[in-house]
Scaffold this motif. Structure first.
Motif, PDB file in Angstrom:
ATOM      1  N   LEU A  23      10.971 -14.676 -17.391  1.00  0.00           N
ATOM      2  CA  LEU A  23      10.329 -13.729 -17.833  1.00  0.00           C
ATOM      3  C   LEU A  23      11.530 -13.234 -18.652  1.00  0.00           C
ATOM      4  N   TYR A  58      10.064  -5.481 -12.532  1.00  0.00           N
ATOM      5  CA  TYR A  58       8.240  -5.360 -13.075  1.00  0.00           C
ATOM      6  C   TYR A  58       8.225  -3.784 -13.609  1.00  0.00           C
ATOM      7  N   LYS A 168       5.559 -16.922 -22.201  1.00  0.00           N
ATOM      8  CA  LYS A 168       6.980 -15.458 -21.623  1.00  0.00           C
ATOM      9  C   LYS A 168       7.662 -16.017 -22.981  1.00  0.00           C
ATOM     10  N   ASP A 197       3.381 -13.628 -24.342  1.00  0.00           N
ATOM     11  CA  ASP A 197       3.873 -12.259 -23.355  1.00  0.00           C
ATOM     12  C   ASP A 197       5.133 -11.868 -23.292  1.00  0.00           C
ATOM     13  N   ASN A 199       6.517  -9.243 -22.937  1.00  0.00           N
ATOM     14  CA  ASN A 199       7.134  -8.349 -21.624  1.00  0.00           C
ATOM     15  C   ASN A 199       7.943  -7.224 -22.039  1.00  0.00           C
ATOM     16  N   GLU A 249       2.300  -3.768 -19.993  1.00  0.00           N
ATOM     17  CA  GLU A 249       2.154  -2.731 -19.178  1.00  0.00           C
ATOM     18  C   GLU A 249       2.162  -0.829 -19.055  1.00  0.00           C
TER      19      GLU A 249
END
Ligand code: MUC
Ligand code: MG
Length: 387
Positions: A23, A58, A168, A197, A199, A249
């Motif tokens: 990630l 995370y 990712k 993603d 993140n 998130e």
């Protein structure tokens, strides 16, 4: 005799992943799950799971922190209490405990699993009833290597396990990430939907450029491109992006969801029961999304079998998951710790139908992967640790 919770056990199990999972903020080689078991005065039980990714990388709860919070603070509020109505116990917890969404989710799952098992009903029935028996499930390509990711995707399509892929990105330079994604999309063509993603790894300029470049590459959606508190950036990006923008998130429960609908906007919400603070809180997020015409997606914290089953029961009760789900966590782990593994076939997960979560733990496997000895709650020593 009133029904009471007699005892609460918590364990952390560490299960290796089938390959490194890369990630933007961390690479994981194994997944750590905090399992909780409630034991009731009538001999019934309830199971729950609290799982995050990469310790504290995370979110702001770790598996160790969840275990400590439950052992030290949640358990004394629950043990020896009348336990017929989960909502009464959840209200008691909420009046004494701030935040701690993941630990709260684990306990709420266990309370609902216990209640549903006693009623002889699947957990989905307590949540209003399942509208779907199968949920489409995507797979995340995150080996960090383009060739390996393409091979992995081809194998998944051939096995009819997944035909939607999430990549990712955000760790490398934008141009390198886009080249990686474009190569995968080119190889898979119309046989698969490809999404990314980030993140939270991009700033606004990268996100703006990234959205244009990824749209040209044939990507369908970008998940959480900006830091979770950059609401202004998310609003601007949602208004200008040629492809869908998903919040993940940034959504920590119904209040965030409401703010997104009212002031920010997004094309899709990743619905994560643990992040929302429980299955009922996640259902409120879903209701707000539906009222705001925001598409739903069934997210995961890469939970194992218990947490995945809990999410599946909730997602099965919702009218439509326009973007499908990513309930593949157990498949990323080398083993499922269940007597009968969850069934994945024809690009979907079959929602368990037995009482409660509809699963049963394989206690030999739990014992094998358990990190440490069982916790002891205020109700006294554990007679038999692994049953
Ligand atoms: C996330 O951010 O969505 C879900 C799938 C995956 O590979 O990572 C998780 C977390
Ligand atoms: Mg995400």
């Amino acid at each position: 005799m009133p029904l009471k919770i007699e005892k609460i056990d918590t364990w952390i199990v560490d299960i290796p992943t089938i390959r490194p999972h890369v990630l933007s903020m961390i690479s994981i080689h194994s997944q750590s799950m905090m399992l909780v078991r409630l034991r009731y005065s009538d001999g019934s039980e309830g199971l729950g799971e609290g799982t995050t990714i990469g310790g504290l990388a995370y979110g702001d709860e770790s598996p160790e922190g969840m275990k400590l919070a439950i052992d030290r603070y949640f358990a004394p509020l629950l043990v020896e209490r009348e336990a017929q109505q989960p909502a009464v116990l959840m209200a008691r917890l909420r009046s004494h405990i701030v935040g701690n969404h993941f630990a709260t989710h684990a306990i709420e799952t266990a309370l609902l699993d216990g209640a549903a098992r006693r009623a002889g009903l699947p957990l989905s029935a307590l949540l209003g009833g399942a509208q779907h028996s199968r949920l489409p499930v995507l797979w995340t390509l995150a080996s960090g290597d383009t060739v390996r990711d393409i091979e992995e995707a081809e194998a998944m399509i051939a096995a009819r396990r997944h035909n939607i892929f999430k990549l990712k990105i955000g760790k490398r330079a934008l141009a390198d990430d886009v080249a990686h994604v474009a190569a995968i999309k080119r190889a898979l063509g119309d046989r698969a939907s490809v999404r990314v993603d980030v993140n939270q790894a991009w700033d606004y300029l990268s996100a703006q450029r990234g959205a244009e470049m990824l749209a040209d590459a044939g990507v369908d959606l970008i998940e959480q491109p900006l830091p979770r508190d950059d609401r202004l950036g998310m609003a601007r990006l949602t208004a200008s992006s040629p492809i869908a923008i998903m919040a993940d998130e940034a959504l920590r429960g119904p209040h965030d969801a409401l703010q997104f609908v009212r002031d920010v906007g997004a094309h899709a919400f990743s619905l994560k029961p643990a992040q929302a603070g429980g299955l009922f809180a996640a259902r409120e997020v879903a209701a707000i999304a539906q009222a705001g015409r925001i598409g739903l997606y069934g997210g995961t914290m890469l939970e194992g079998s218990v947490g995945t089953a809990a999410s599946a029961h909730l997602f099965a009760t919702l009218p439509e998951m326009v973007w499908g789900t990513e309930l593949f966590g157990p498949l990323l782990q080398t083993e499922q710790i269940l007597s009968h593994p969850l069934t994945y076939q024809d690009f979907a997960l079959e929602v368990p139908t037995g009482p409660g979560l509809g699963i049963s733990l394989d206690w030999d496997k739990v014992a094998r992967f358990r990190r440490d000895g069982p916790s002891r709650t205020i109700s006294g020593p554990i007679a038999k640790e692994t049953t």
